[in-house]
Design an enzyme around this catalytic site. Structure first.
Site, mmCIF file in Angstrom:
data_model
loop_
_atom_site.group_PDB
_atom_site.id
_atom_site.type_symbol
_atom_site.label_atom_id
_atom_site.label_comp_id
_atom_site.label_asym_id
_atom_site.label_seq_id
_atom_site.Cartn_x
_atom_site.Cartn_y
_atom_site.Cartn_z
ATOM 1 N N ASP A 1 -71.937 4.391 56.672
ATOM 2 C CA ASP A 1 -73.245 4.943 57.016
ATOM 3 C C ASP A 1 -73.394 5.204 58.511
ATOM 4 O O ASP A 1 -72.559 4.794 59.327
ATOM 5 C CB ASP A 1 -74.375 4.017 56.522
ATOM 6 C CG ASP A 1 -74.102 2.531 56.789
ATOM 7 O OD1 ASP A 1 -73.264 2.223 57.661
ATOM 8 O OD2 ASP A 1 -74.716 1.692 56.129
ATOM 9 N N ASN B 1 -81.971 -8.203 52.040
ATOM 10 C CA ASN B 1 -82.635 -7.752 50.813
ATOM 11 C C ASN B 1 -81.628 -7.293 49.756
ATOM 12 O O ASN B 1 -82.005 -6.718 48.744
ATOM 13 C CB ASN B 1 -83.625 -6.622 51.136
ATOM 14 C CG ASN B 1 -82.932 -5.390 51.724
ATOM 15 O OD1 ASN B 1 -81.714 -5.338 51.814
ATOM 16 N ND2 ASN B 1 -83.715 -4.397 52.116
ATOM 17 N N HIS C 1 -79.198 -5.028 50.225
ATOM 18 C CA HIS C 1 -78.689 -3.654 50.325
ATOM 19 C C HIS C 1 -77.192 -3.663 50.642
ATOM 20 O O HIS C 1 -76.672 -4.607 51.236
ATOM 21 C CB HIS C 1 -79.490 -2.802 51.326
ATOM 22 C CG HIS C 1 -79.286 -3.112 52.774
ATOM 23 N ND1 HIS C 1 -80.271 -2.950 53.723
ATOM 24 C CD2 HIS C 1 -78.207 -3.553 53.464
ATOM 25 C CE1 HIS C 1 -79.797 -3.270 54.900
ATOM 26 N NE2 HIS C 1 -78.560 -3.649 54.782
ATOM 27 N N GLU D 1 -80.976 0.893 49.709
ATOM 28 C CA GLU D 1 -82.051 -0.094 49.753
ATOM 29 C C GLU D 1 -82.601 -0.357 48.354
ATOM 30 O O GLU D 1 -82.529 0.516 47.485
ATOM 31 C CB GLU D 1 -83.189 0.443 50.637
ATOM 32 C CG GLU D 1 -82.787 0.702 52.086
ATOM 33 C CD GLU D 1 -82.767 -0.565 52.930
ATOM 34 O OE1 GLU D 1 -82.625 -1.669 52.383
ATOM 35 O OE2 GLU D 1 -82.907 -0.436 54.157
HETATM 36 C C1 F6R Z 1 -73.535 -1.451 57.958
HETATM 37 C C2 F6R Z 1 -74.163 -1.526 56.644
HETATM 38 C C3 F6R Z 1 -75.178 -2.564 56.320
HETATM 39 C C4 F6R Z 1 -74.833 -3.950 56.855
HETATM 40 C C5 F6R Z 1 -75.921 -4.938 56.493
HETATM 41 C C6 F6R Z 1 -75.663 -6.302 57.112
HETATM 42 O O1 F6R Z 1 -72.624 -0.381 58.016
HETATM 43 O O2 F6R Z 1 -73.875 -0.710 55.818
HETATM 44 O O3 F6R Z 1 -75.323 -2.628 54.914
HETATM 45 O O4 F6R Z 1 -73.602 -4.350 56.336
HETATM 46 O O5 F6R Z 1 -77.160 -4.478 56.922
HETATM 47 O O6 F6R Z 1 -75.778 -6.213 58.490
HETATM 48 P P1 F6R Z 1 -75.353 -7.410 59.465
HETATM 49 O O7 F6R Z 1 -73.868 -7.538 59.321
HETATM 50 O O8 F6R Z 1 -75.746 -6.950 60.836
HETATM 51 O O9 F6R Z 1 -76.076 -8.605 58.990
#
Ligand code: F6R
Length: 241
Positions: A68, A137, A139, A144
């Site tokens: 992403d 959450n 995701h 989401e």
């Molecule tokens: C990042 C992504 C997100 C993160 C998730 C956890 O490319 O796709 O899904 O993996 O938000 O983020 P952190 O590792 O910062 O807790």
């Protein structure tokens, strides 16, 4: 199939994650590798860089596709994921720049960019290994929680929860982009193998939801239970709360 590897702390998670990915690259030097940003994989990327410096890893034929990117965002923005990937990995290993791919946050037409990104991935035949972090959450990528989830790469609105979680990197929550380009659930599920990393107590609720036998779009990561080959490396804090 979910394979669980529970380790003591973030350091051990980084080591187990790096060992996992490096072994796949040794087996298949031209690996198609799906990558993630965020705090979770940073220690693992550091170990991958170390392995390269010691001559234990060769990334010259690996091709990477990130999950992403914020949308819209300038590539030069300190918070863009393309900048994150260069700083935390690509600039320090021998991967040719043209082998690295992220959705283009500068694209004029986001929907067209999403389609083009999916088509490019379909063309190479989807990922051999997809790395994932997990949101508080539940995701994955920026898929989401919702009544319905998108199958393919698409433009999505970030939830308030995610904007708040990511605000730590920005001057204020108002500066966090409210949209992103992300691989869809289908893009992720078409990977041959998936590695999900999680650490810290704040991920416990999301990790707990991966333990039973149910799936729900309200916790997108639960859909990974439908995939034949997922490995979850998490620390005790994420596993036990
Ligand atoms: C990042 C992504 C997100 C993160 C998730 C956890 O490319 O796709 O899904 O993996 O938000 O983020 P952190 O590792 O910062 O807790």
């Amino acid at each position: 199939m979910m394979n669980w590897i529970v380790v003591n702390d973030e350091k051990e998670m980084a080591k187990a994650g790096a060992d996992f990915l490096l072994s796949r690259i040794i087996n298949k030097p031209e690996l198609l590798l799906g990558l993630a940003t965020g705090s979770t994989p940073v220690g693992m990327y550091r170990l991958m860089i170390e392995a390269y410096r010691k001559g234990e890893a060769d990334f010259s034929r690996v091709r990477t596709y990130n999950l992403d990117e914020y949308y819209p965002i300038l590539k030069s923005d300190v918070n863009s994921y393309v900048r994150f990937m260069r700083k935390n990995l690509f600039d320090h290993i021998n991967i040719p720049r043209e082998n690295t791919h992220l959705p283009n946050g500068e694209a004029k037409d986001g929907e067209a960019e999403a389609k083009a990104y999916e088509a490019m991935i379909a063309e190479v035949g989807y990922m051999d290994v997809q790395l994932l972090g997990i949101g508080q959450n539940g995701h994955i990528g920026f898929n989401e929680p919702d009544d319905k989830l998108c199958v393919n790469t698409h433009v999505t609105a970030l939830t308030e929860n995610t904007v708040a979680a990511n605000a730590r990197f920005f001057d204020s929550p108002d500066c966090v982009p409210k949209h992103a380009l992300t691989m869809g659930i289908g893009t992720i599920m078409k990977a041959k193998e998936i590695l999900l990393l999680a650490n810290g107590k704040n991920k416990h609720a999301a990790i707990e939801a991966l333990k039973d036998d149910t799936v729900t779009t309200a916790i997108p990561a639960t859909l990974l239970k439908l995939h034949p080959n997922v490995t979850i490396v998490c620390d005790k804090a994420a596993f036990e709360g």
